[in-house]
Write a protein that holds these residues in place. Structure first.
Motif, PDB file in Angstrom:
ATOM      1  N   ALA A   8       0.821  -1.214   0.000  1.00  0.00           N
ATOM      2  CA  ALA A   8       0.000   0.000   0.000  1.00  0.00           C
ATOM      3  C   ALA A   8       0.853   1.262   0.000  1.00  0.00           C
ATOM      4  O   ALA A   8       0.444   2.291  -0.546  1.00  0.00           O
ATOM      5  CB  ALA A   8      -0.935  -0.009   1.199  1.00  0.00           C
ATOM      6  N   SER A   9       2.038   1.224   0.565  1.00  0.00           N
ATOM      7  CA  SER A   9       2.899   2.410   0.581  1.00  0.00           C
ATOM      8  C   SER A   9       3.474   2.707  -0.803  1.00  0.00           C
ATOM      9  O   SER A   9       3.942   3.820  -1.050  1.00  0.00           O
ATOM     10  CB  SER A   9       4.022   2.247   1.599  1.00  0.00           C
ATOM     11  N   LEU A  10       3.429   1.750  -1.700  1.00  0.00           N
ATOM     12  CA  LEU A  10       3.961   1.949  -3.054  1.00  0.00           C
ATOM     13  C   LEU A  10       2.952   2.607  -3.990  1.00  0.00           C
ATOM     14  O   LEU A  10       3.318   3.097  -5.053  1.00  0.00           O
ATOM     15  CB  LEU A  10       4.399   0.615  -3.658  1.00  0.00           C
ATOM     16  N   TYR A  11       1.675   2.631  -3.609  1.00  0.00           N
ATOM     17  CA  TYR A  11       0.645   3.170  -4.501  1.00  0.00           C
ATOM     18  C   TYR A  11       0.850   4.645  -4.803  1.00  0.00           C
ATOM     19  O   TYR A  11       0.778   5.066  -5.951  1.00  0.00           O
ATOM     20  CB  TYR A  11      -0.752   2.967  -3.918  1.00  0.00           C
ATOM     21  N   GLU A  12       1.081   5.448  -3.783  1.00  0.00           N
ATOM     22  CA  GLU A  12       1.163   6.896  -3.975  1.00  0.00           C
ATOM     23  C   GLU A  12       2.265   7.316  -4.950  1.00  0.00           C
ATOM     24  O   GLU A  12       2.004   8.111  -5.859  1.00  0.00           O
ATOM     25  CB  GLU A  12       1.333   7.599  -2.632  1.00  0.00           C
ATOM     26  N   PRO A  13       3.507   6.809  -4.831  1.00  0.00           N
ATOM     27  CA  PRO A  13       4.521   7.226  -5.814  1.00  0.00           C
ATOM     28  C   PRO A  13       4.190   6.796  -7.246  1.00  0.00           C
ATOM     29  O   PRO A  13       4.428   7.540  -8.188  1.00  0.00           O
ATOM     30  CB  PRO A  13       5.814   6.580  -5.347  1.00  0.00           C
ATOM     31  N   PHE A  14       3.613   5.609  -7.409  1.00  0.00           N
ATOM     32  CA  PHE A  14       3.283   5.155  -8.758  1.00  0.00           C
ATOM     33  C   PHE A  14       2.124   5.956  -9.341  1.00  0.00           C
ATOM     34  O   PHE A  14       2.118   6.273 -10.530  1.00  0.00           O
ATOM     35  CB  PHE A  14       2.984   3.660  -8.780  1.00  0.00           C
ATOM     36  N   ILE A  15       1.155   6.310  -8.526  1.00  0.00           N
ATOM     37  CA  ILE A  15       0.045   7.139  -9.003  1.00  0.00           C
ATOM     38  C   ILE A  15       0.570   8.519  -9.390  1.00  0.00           C
ATOM     39  O   ILE A  15       0.205   9.067 -10.435  1.00  0.00           O
ATOM     40  CB  ILE A  15      -1.058   7.229  -7.941  1.00  0.00           C
ATOM     41  N   TYR A  16       1.444   9.083  -8.569  1.00  0.00           N
ATOM     42  CA  TYR A  16       2.031  10.384  -8.880  1.00  0.00           C
ATOM     43  C   TYR A  16       2.797  10.328 -10.202  1.00  0.00           C
ATOM     44  O   TYR A  16       2.653  11.196 -11.050  1.00  0.00           O
ATOM     45  CB  TYR A  16       2.959  10.820  -7.743  1.00  0.00           C
ATOM     46  N   MET A  17       3.594   9.286 -10.370  1.00  0.00           N
ATOM     47  CA  MET A  17       4.413   9.156 -11.581  1.00  0.00           C
ATOM     48  C   MET A  17       3.540   9.007 -12.825  1.00  0.00           C
ATOM     49  O   MET A  17       3.794   9.636 -13.854  1.00  0.00           O
ATOM     50  CB  MET A  17       5.351   7.949 -11.442  1.00  0.00           C
ATOM     51  N   THR A  18       2.495   8.207 -12.751  1.00  0.00           N
ATOM     52  CA  THR A  18       1.651   8.005 -13.923  1.00  0.00           C
ATOM     53  C   THR A  18       0.836   9.248 -14.256  1.00  0.00           C
ATOM     54  O   THR A  18       0.619   9.536 -15.432  1.00  0.00           O
ATOM     55  CB  THR A  18       0.702   6.812 -13.745  1.00  0.00           C
ATOM     56  N   THR A  19       0.404  10.014 -13.256  1.00  0.00           N
ATOM     57  CA  THR A  19      -0.333  11.243 -13.572  1.00  0.00           C
ATOM     58  C   THR A  19       0.584  12.285 -14.184  1.00  0.00           C
ATOM     59  O   THR A  19       0.125  13.106 -14.976  1.00  0.00           O
ATOM     60  CB  THR A  19      -1.022  11.834 -12.331  1.00  0.00           C
ATOM     61  N   ARG A  20       1.857  12.254 -13.848  1.00  0.00           N
ATOM     62  CA  ARG A  20       2.805  13.178 -14.471  1.00  0.00           C
ATOM     63  C   ARG A  20       3.124  12.754 -15.905  1.00  0.00           C
ATOM     64  O   ARG A  20       3.347  13.596 -16.764  1.00  0.00           O
ATOM     65  CB  ARG A  20       4.096  13.269 -13.661  1.00  0.00           C
ATOM     66  N   LEU A  21       3.155  11.453 -16.162  1.00  0.00           N
ATOM     67  CA  LEU A  21       3.447  10.971 -17.514  1.00  0.00           C
ATOM     68  C   LEU A  21       2.245  11.101 -18.432  1.00  0.00           C
ATOM     69  O   LEU A  21       2.397  11.352 -19.624  1.00  0.00           O
ATOM     70  CB  LEU A  21       3.902   9.511 -17.464  1.00  0.00           C
ATOM     71  N   ASN A  22       1.055  10.904 -17.915  1.00  0.00           N
ATOM     72  CA  ASN A  22      -0.187  11.012 -18.682  1.00  0.00           C
ATOM     73  C   ASN A  22      -1.117  11.996 -17.984  1.00  0.00           C
ATOM     74  O   ASN A  22      -2.019  11.598 -17.270  1.00  0.00           O
ATOM     75  CB  ASN A  22      -0.897   9.653 -18.777  1.00  0.00           C
ATOM     76  N   PRO A  23      -0.930  13.307 -18.213  1.00  0.00           N
ATOM     77  CA  PRO A  23      -1.802  14.267 -17.528  1.00  0.00           C
ATOM     78  C   PRO A  23      -3.243  14.149 -18.012  1.00  0.00           C
ATOM     79  O   PRO A  23      -3.500  13.760 -19.146  1.00  0.00           O
ATOM     80  CB  PRO A  23      -1.210  15.624 -17.889  1.00  0.00           C
ATOM     81  N   VAL A  24      -4.158  14.492 -17.137  1.00  0.00           N
ATOM     82  CA  VAL A  24      -5.578  14.441 -17.448  1.00  0.00           C
ATOM     83  C   VAL A  24      -5.885  15.554 -18.455  1.00  0.00           C
ATOM     84  O   VAL A  24      -5.476  16.693 -18.276  1.00  0.00           O
ATOM     85  CB  VAL A  24      -6.417  14.633 -16.167  1.00  0.00           C
ATOM     86  N   GLN A  25      -6.606  15.202 -19.512  1.00  0.00           N
ATOM     87  CA  GLN A  25      -6.941  16.183 -20.529  1.00  0.00           C
ATOM     88  C   GLN A  25      -8.182  16.959 -20.116  1.00  0.00           C
ATOM     89  O   GLN A  25      -9.192  16.377 -19.721  1.00  0.00           O
ATOM     90  CB  GLN A  25      -7.204  15.510 -21.864  1.00  0.00           C
ATOM     91  N   ASN A  26      -8.106  18.270 -20.217  1.00  0.00           N
ATOM     92  CA  ASN A  26      -9.254  19.108 -19.903  1.00  0.00           C
ATOM     93  C   ASN A  26     -10.196  19.239 -21.090  1.00  0.00           C
ATOM     94  O   ASN A  26     -11.389  19.355 -20.929  1.00  0.00           O
ATOM     95  CB  ASN A  26      -8.794  20.496 -19.460  1.00  0.00           C
ATOM     96  N   LYS A  27      -9.622  19.227 -22.277  1.00  0.00           N
ATOM     97  CA  LYS A  27     -10.435  19.385 -23.478  1.00  0.00           C
ATOM     98  C   LYS A  27     -10.457  18.069 -24.236  1.00  0.00           C
ATOM     99  O   LYS A  27      -9.534  17.277 -24.167  1.00  0.00           O
ATOM    100  CB  LYS A  27      -9.850  20.466 -24.383  1.00  0.00           C
ATOM    101  N   THR A  28     -11.504  17.871 -24.990  1.00  0.00           N
ATOM    102  CA  THR A  28     -11.600  16.679 -25.813  1.00  0.00           C
ATOM    103  C   THR A  28     -10.721  16.841 -27.047  1.00  0.00           C
ATOM    104  O   THR A  28     -10.500  17.945 -27.531  1.00  0.00           O
ATOM    105  CB  THR A  28     -13.058  16.404 -26.223  1.00  0.00           C
ATOM    106  N   ALA A  29     -10.217  15.743 -27.534  1.00  0.00           N
ATOM    107  CA  ALA A  29      -9.408  15.767 -28.748  1.00  0.00           C
ATOM    108  C   ALA A  29     -10.291  15.895 -29.983  1.00  0.00           C
ATOM    109  O   ALA A  29      -9.807  16.128 -31.081  1.00  0.00           O
ATOM    110  CB  ALA A  29      -8.561  14.507 -28.831  1.00  0.00           C
ATOM    111  N   PHE A  30     -11.597  15.745 -29.812  1.00  0.00           N
ATOM    112  CA  PHE A  30     -12.550  15.819 -30.912  1.00  0.00           C
ATOM    113  C   PHE A  30     -13.474  17.013 -30.688  1.00  0.00           C
ATOM    114  O   PHE A  30     -14.486  16.898 -29.997  1.00  0.00           O
ATOM    115  CB  PHE A  30     -13.373  14.528 -30.996  1.00  0.00           C
ATOM    116  N   PRO A  31     -13.168  18.171 -31.253  1.00  0.00           N
ATOM    117  CA  PRO A  31     -13.996  19.345 -30.999  1.00  0.00           C
ATOM    118  C   PRO A  31     -15.428  19.188 -31.493  1.00  0.00           C
ATOM    119  O   PRO A  31     -16.339  19.808 -30.956  1.00  0.00           O
ATOM    120  CB  PRO A  31     -13.279  20.473 -31.755  1.00  0.00           C
TER     121      PRO A  31
END
Length: 84
Positions: free
Chosen positions: A43-66
């Motif tokens: 369970a202590s390993l979850y936070e660093p991996f979640i942080y790393m993946t959100t930095r590598l794949n940021p959440v998109q605010n806009k759709t790629a299909f306007p």
């Protein structure tokens, strides 16, 4: 970039605390995230991996299909007009 420190065991707490404080001081100066984990505690390993993946794949605010956002806006306007 992030730093992951592995806690091993309660062999020498004072030495571990000294090393940990040095690492977190260095990380704060360099503006790098520091995580203390234990390889035996999954369970202590979850936070660093979640942080790393959100930095590598940021959440998109806009759709790629306007076209889809335009369509959804039109649908919302139509639904409001029917409700009134």
């Amino acid at each position: 970039m992030l730093v992951v420190g592995n806690r091993t065991g309660p062999e020498d707490i004072s030495c571990l605390e000294n090393t940990s404080s040095k690492a977190s001081n260095w990380c704060s100066r360099e503006k790098i995230r520091h995580f203390q984990v234990s390889a035996m505690d999954r369970a202590s390993l979850y936070e660093p991996f979640i942080y790393m993946t959100t930095r590598l794949n940021p959440v998109q605010n806009k759709t790629a299909f306007p076209q889809l956002s335009t369509l959804s806006k039109l649908t919302q306007k139509n639904n409001r007009g029917e409700a009134m």
